[in-house]
Write an enzyme that holds these catalytic residues in place. Sequence first.
Site, PDB file in Angstrom:
ATOM      1  N   HIS A  30     -44.693  52.404  24.876  1.00  0.00           N
ATOM      2  CA  HIS A  30     -43.858  53.396  25.565  1.00  0.00           C
ATOM      3  C   HIS A  30     -42.377  53.080  25.400  1.00  0.00           C
ATOM      4  CE1 HIS A  30     -44.996  50.221  28.450  1.00  0.00           C
ATOM      5  NE2 HIS A  30     -43.740  50.305  28.843  1.00  0.00           N
TER       6      HIS A  30
ATOM      7  N   LEU B 286     -52.202  50.833  26.236  1.00  0.00           N
ATOM      8  CA  LEU B 286     -51.773  49.452  26.442  1.00  0.00           C
ATOM      9  C   LEU B 286     -52.874  48.445  26.127  1.00  0.00           C
ATOM     10  CD1 LEU B 286     -49.606  49.902  29.655  1.00  0.00           C
ATOM     11  CD2 LEU B 286     -48.858  49.696  27.274  1.00  0.00           C
TER      12      LEU B 286
ATOM     13  N   ASP C 103     -46.534  43.816  31.312  1.00  0.00           N
ATOM     14  CA  ASP C 103     -47.557  43.567  32.327  1.00  0.00           C
ATOM     15  C   ASP C 103     -48.768  44.475  32.127  1.00  0.00           C
ATOM     16  OD1 ASP C 103     -46.072  41.604  33.782  1.00  0.00           O
ATOM     17  OD2 ASP C 103     -44.884  43.199  34.688  1.00  0.00           O
ATOM     18  N   GLY C 104     -48.525  45.721  31.735  1.00  0.00           N
ATOM     19  CA  GLY C 104     -49.631  46.660  31.547  1.00  0.00           C
ATOM     20  C   GLY C 104     -50.604  46.191  30.486  1.00  0.00           C
TER      21      GLY C 104
ATOM     22  N   SER D  87     -79.494  41.445  15.445  1.00  0.00           N
ATOM     23  CA  SER D  87     -79.988  42.793  15.740  1.00  0.00           C
ATOM     24  C   SER D  87     -79.328  43.846  14.859  1.00  0.00           C
ATOM     25  CB  SER D  87     -79.734  43.134  17.213  1.00  0.00           C
ATOM     26  OG  SER D  87     -80.411  42.243  18.069  1.00  0.00           O
TER      27      SER D  87
ATOM     28  N   GLU E  53     -66.706  44.330  22.350  1.00  0.00           N
ATOM     29  CA  GLU E  53     -66.750  45.510  21.475  1.00  0.00           C
ATOM     30  C   GLU E  53     -65.377  46.164  21.291  1.00  0.00           C
ATOM     31  OE1 GLU E  53     -70.714  44.859  23.403  1.00  0.00           O
ATOM     32  OE2 GLU E  53     -68.674  45.115  24.182  1.00  0.00           O
TER      33      GLU E  53
ATOM     34  N   ASP F  32     -85.912  48.985  26.396  1.00  0.00           N
ATOM     35  CA  ASP F  32     -84.655  48.608  27.053  1.00  0.00           C
ATOM     36  C   ASP F  32     -84.117  49.718  27.946  1.00  0.00           C
ATOM     37  OD1 ASP F  32     -84.530  46.026  26.208  1.00  0.00           O
ATOM     38  OD2 ASP F  32     -83.132  46.382  24.567  1.00  0.00           O
TER      39      ASP F  32
END
Length: 665
Positions: free
Chosen positions: A66, A116, A155-156, A385, A412, A470
């Site tokens: 930003h 962010l 901070d963000g 997997s 992820e 599952d």
Amino acid sequence: MSSRKQLANAIRALSMDGVQKANSGHPGAPMGMADIAEVLWRSHLNHNPQNPNWADRDRFVLSNGHGSMLIYSLLHLSGYELSIDDLKNFRQLHSKTPGHPEYGYAPGIETTTGPLGQGITNAVGMAIAEKALAAQFNKPGHDIVDHFTYVFMGDGCLMEGISHEACSLAGTLGLGKLIAFWDDNGISIDGHVEGWFSDDTPKRFEAYGWHVIPAVDGHDADAINAAIEAAKAETSRPTLICTKTIIGFGSPNKAGSHDCHGAPLGNDEIKAAREFLGWEHAPFEIPADIYAAWDAKQAGASKEAAWNEKFAAYAKAYPAEAAEYKRRVAGELPANWEAATSEIIANLQANPANIASRKASQNALEAFGKLLPEFMGGSADLAPSNLTMWSGSKSLTAEDASGNYIHYGVREFGMTAIINGIALHGGFVPYGATFLMFMEYARNAMRMAALMKVQNIQVYTHDSIGLGEDGPTHQPVEQIASLRMTPNMSTWRPCDQVESAVAWKLAIERKDAPSALIFSRQNLAQQPRSAEQVANIAKGGYILKDCAGQPELILIATGSEVELAVAAYEQLSAEGKAVRVVSMPSTDAFDKQDAAYREAVLPAAVTKRIAIEAGIADFWYKYVGFGGRIIGMTSFGESAPAGELFKLFGFTTENVVKQAKELLA
């Protein structure tokens, strides 16, 4: 000689003026970080404004995107092709200076930032790429890959969970060329952050294994310079420089408050700030001595020329490695790529195997990986997997970065944004993997890849209710449709090992966009094809089974449901029905074909159509029309063996035949 403070004030003035002219934007961060930026860019950053793509340049990432007027001011002052008129066009349609920095618009912007936490994560990817390339190509006395990655973050960024994923892994991998500056100004949009962000950030980063330099005065050039020197001297750990700053520094009435975070200061306050800073120049006016002190063109050209001499010596001593380095940095595939991959695909068609498409994906990796030393793979703790490791996979570690496989851990989102950084850096074809369900955690990073038009190949396995026991927490339903609906995303759901190999080949060749390759857990029958049909796979949709003359019904299917469509086709054909089966592994590739091809595959005159896919049903109306039918999911799944679930939700030959007969009645 202009004082350092006046050089920093040039950034403050341009940032105030740009935001004010646009009547929107964020002046606080650029004004608060101007002193840090001046020291870094003028005393440390190795870059060449006349060649923003110099391979061994330092990378600079503004994670708190930003504050974009900061980087636009830096690029303009340093001598990049970003004019004062470009700065005046801040946040305007088709300008080179959009509200948040966007890759591909202004030269010198290394990545698109704004959401962010993703900038620091991209930077981790860039630092991994630098460390890996250095390990693969540098030789004793020949350090041709040797550059830093610098990040500004607020901070963000540190509150966003992705910063934990990325910075934790950065510490584990010992990314000594990564240097991050925390803009510790204590302010966010809602006000003073102590009510919602009271972490001990230095201790947090020490726990990650970072080198932490705390309590640096972000407005003291000497202190900033000393911190950067100390950071560069630490080669085995990434460094966090904690800089205490005043947001909106120079604004007499708004500095230190959220009032200057995300709104123009106003003409009266800008006038007061000019007086406070001793900046006596008109809006967007930079005096010649300030420009001269900032101009990095000559110094940058000299640095690149020195590197070119180093590379020439390297090329003389190691000609094969030098040629390979140039090929990889240019993003070119090996000379034998087309012939070798076409032969691989033809051999797969000639030697049928009924295997899970995730196994077919691994076989493609095995075949293509031998051709691609630039592969940089990985998985979010699911390698056994996802089947993303092949015989040539070698783990990349802090101690040995020459590997081509990153163990991302259960991260992820971090993995996907790190891969964006690796792709942006250059020199690699990066891929990652997780279960399709967990692309949800990473969705915004894939969106950013599509927005930036960078190569990010994601392997998404366990693609449907076929996951079975599952249960619905792990069974994707709406995920494929959301990927397909993302602009500039290439999404493939292959039905067998041949379609899987074609999908991989195209993803590797597609340098200007991300690819989502979606694979099954369960075994799938290989389909017989002619050479023409194999060639047509690349078109995204093609006729797999056909009748004599015009069909009265078209069955459209993807992935594991193609064999279901074929079984129904055989039964209906035996009963005298004129049926066509269209395998459509990639709807976006099919949609890009010319009208004649699309009409040949899906004739407008044939309105009786059934789409079959174990994903959300609504997506398919664009192909079957309101008069067609869809055998798909309209709810979440259940926990049960896969066979029972396919029966429960109507994915059986009997149901397809029943629906077809009702439609034909």
